[in-house]
Design an enzyme around this catalytic site. Structure first.
Site, PDB file in Angstrom:
ATOM      1  N   GLY A  31      -3.520 -15.278   0.352  1.00  0.00           N
ATOM      2  CA  GLY A  31      -4.682 -15.126   0.428  1.00  0.00           C
ATOM      3  C   GLY A  31      -5.083 -14.011   1.476  1.00  0.00           C
ATOM      4  N   HIS A  34      -7.245  -8.254   0.141  1.00  0.00           N
ATOM      5  CA  HIS A  34      -7.974  -7.089   0.367  1.00  0.00           C
ATOM      6  C   HIS A  34      -7.739  -6.165  -0.749  1.00  0.00           C
ATOM      7  CE1 HIS A  34      -3.644  -5.836   0.778  1.00  0.00           C
ATOM      8  NE2 HIS A  34      -3.636  -6.689   1.841  1.00  0.00           N
ATOM      9  N   GLU A  35      -8.169  -5.114  -0.583  1.00  0.00           N
ATOM     10  CA  GLU A  35      -8.133  -4.080  -1.983  1.00  0.00           C
ATOM     11  C   GLU A  35      -6.787  -3.966  -2.511  1.00  0.00           C
ATOM     12  OE1 GLU A  35      -9.890  -2.035  -4.579  1.00  0.00           O
ATOM     13  OE2 GLU A  35     -11.079  -2.866  -3.195  1.00  0.00           O
ATOM     14  N   HIS A  37      -4.668  -6.446  -2.940  1.00  0.00           N
ATOM     15  CA  HIS A  37      -4.513  -7.462  -3.848  1.00  0.00           C
ATOM     16  C   HIS A  37      -5.285  -7.141  -5.016  1.00  0.00           C
ATOM     17  CE1 HIS A  37      -3.354  -9.679   0.256  1.00  0.00           C
ATOM     18  NE2 HIS A  37      -2.684 -10.060  -0.496  1.00  0.00           N
ATOM     19  N   ASP A 150       5.645  -4.373  -0.095  1.00  0.00           N
ATOM     20  CA  ASP A 150       6.956  -5.124   0.260  1.00  0.00           C
ATOM     21  C   ASP A 150       8.101  -4.852  -0.783  1.00  0.00           C
ATOM     22  OD1 ASP A 150       5.480  -7.083   2.174  1.00  0.00           O
ATOM     23  OD2 ASP A 150       4.378  -7.596   0.681  1.00  0.00           O
ATOM     24  N   SER A 186      -2.989  -7.969   5.460  1.00  0.00           N
ATOM     25  CA  SER A 186      -3.825  -8.938   5.772  1.00  0.00           C
ATOM     26  C   SER A 186      -3.611  -8.806   7.288  1.00  0.00           C
ATOM     27  CB  SER A 186      -3.280 -10.288   5.339  1.00  0.00           C
ATOM     28  OG  SER A 186      -3.472 -10.266   3.803  1.00  0.00           O
TER      29      SER A 186
END
Ligand code: PAF
Length: 281
Positions: A31, A34-35, A37, A150, A186
């Site tokens: 959650g 942001h752009e 995601h 990641d 995030s």
């Protein structure tokens, strides 16, 4: 857009979709979208009929002194963004529904998890592998998209899928950056104004190392030192790790002869930021 809040309901809907022959795409998130995601969602959309986004701040991947409680959350905003992106289903379970109080089965990956983030975050990838396996079992996706930011997590999940035979295609989503180069995360929300400015040292150092590499430098001690010097020129930055590792095995490399990953984790105050770049001869 459907919002599904329990694992049982999610699995029931997924089974119905499978019976109808629909191709399910999953974008797992914690959650505070942001752009970065949203770019993963757009990528998934290209490959599926039904796009599912999971929003779950997974407690088992946070260490005892990490930011689980403080981790930013804003479900209403996330729901709006998912709606705008044409997401079909949001899976938004509570932690009490996802883990039995006496849960005792975990997934440990043993080759790639002990380095880089695994050194400073023991148990982190066990939590990630376990929750991703659970999400795969509940959403039954044909494909799932994970971000390159990641990079270690992505490689571990590819191993998880290979070694446990999950029938899920993993698609890699490129890193999305702010206009000035900071990788979207995030956790950027935690940064003060000066930390936000100083955080650019991550991107700057990766650009410098790429330039040195383009000029022909192949010794990783030289390349690594350039990254260290660049990050250390910012007094607020505290290096967690800076490593140049084989792109697949994540093992240290002395001289670059095949693809490597330059990976770094740097703390700005209490906020730990990660970033990476690939170098390919
Ligand atoms: O990358 C993340 O946001 C999380 O680690 C993931 C994959 C959603 C698992 O909780």
């Amino acid at each position: 857009m459907e919002v599904i809040k329990t694992p049982e309901a999610m699995q029931r809907r997924a089974l119905e979709l499978k019976r109808d022959g629909r191709v399910i795409g999953l974008v797992p998130t914690m959650g505070f979208l942001h752009e970065g995601h949203l770019s993963l969602m757009r990528l998934a959309r290209e490959h599926c009929d039904v796009l599912v986004v999971s929003i779950f701040v997974n407690p088992t991947q946070f260490g005892p002194n990490e930011d689980l409680e403080a981790y930013p959350r804003d479900f209403e905003r996330d729901e709006t963004l998912c709606g705008q992106e044409g997401v079909d289903m949001v899976f938004y379970p509570g932690a009490e529904n996802m883990y039995a109080g006496d849960a005792s089965v975990w997934i440990d990956e043993h080759a790639l998890s002990g380095v880089l983030c695994g050194t400073s975050r023991p148990g982190h990838f066990r939590g990630v592998c376990t929750v991703v396996a659970k999400l795969f079992n509940l959403v039954l996706p044909d494909l799932a998209v994970f971000g390159e930011k990641d990079a270690q997590q992505l490689r571990i999940i590819e191993r998880l899928v290979r070694d446990l035979n999950f029938p899920v295609e993993i698609i890699r989503g490129p890193i999305v950056r702010e206009p000035d180069g900071l990788a979207m995360s995030s956790r950027n929300k935690y940064l003060s104004e000066s930390q936000r400015k100083n955080a650019l040292c991550l991107w700057r150092s990766l650009r410098q190392v790429s330039e040195l590499f383009e000029q022909g430098e192949r010794e990783t001690t030289v390349l690594r030192q350039a990254v260290v010097d660049s990050v250390e020129s910012v007094s607020e930055a505290e290096i967690d790790y800076i490593e140049i590792v084989d792109d697949t095995s994540l093992a240290p490399v002395d001289e670059i002869k095949s693809a490597v990953l330059v990976a770094l984790a740097v703390k700005m105050g209490d906020t730990r930021l990660i970033d990476n770049a690939g170098l390919r001869p």
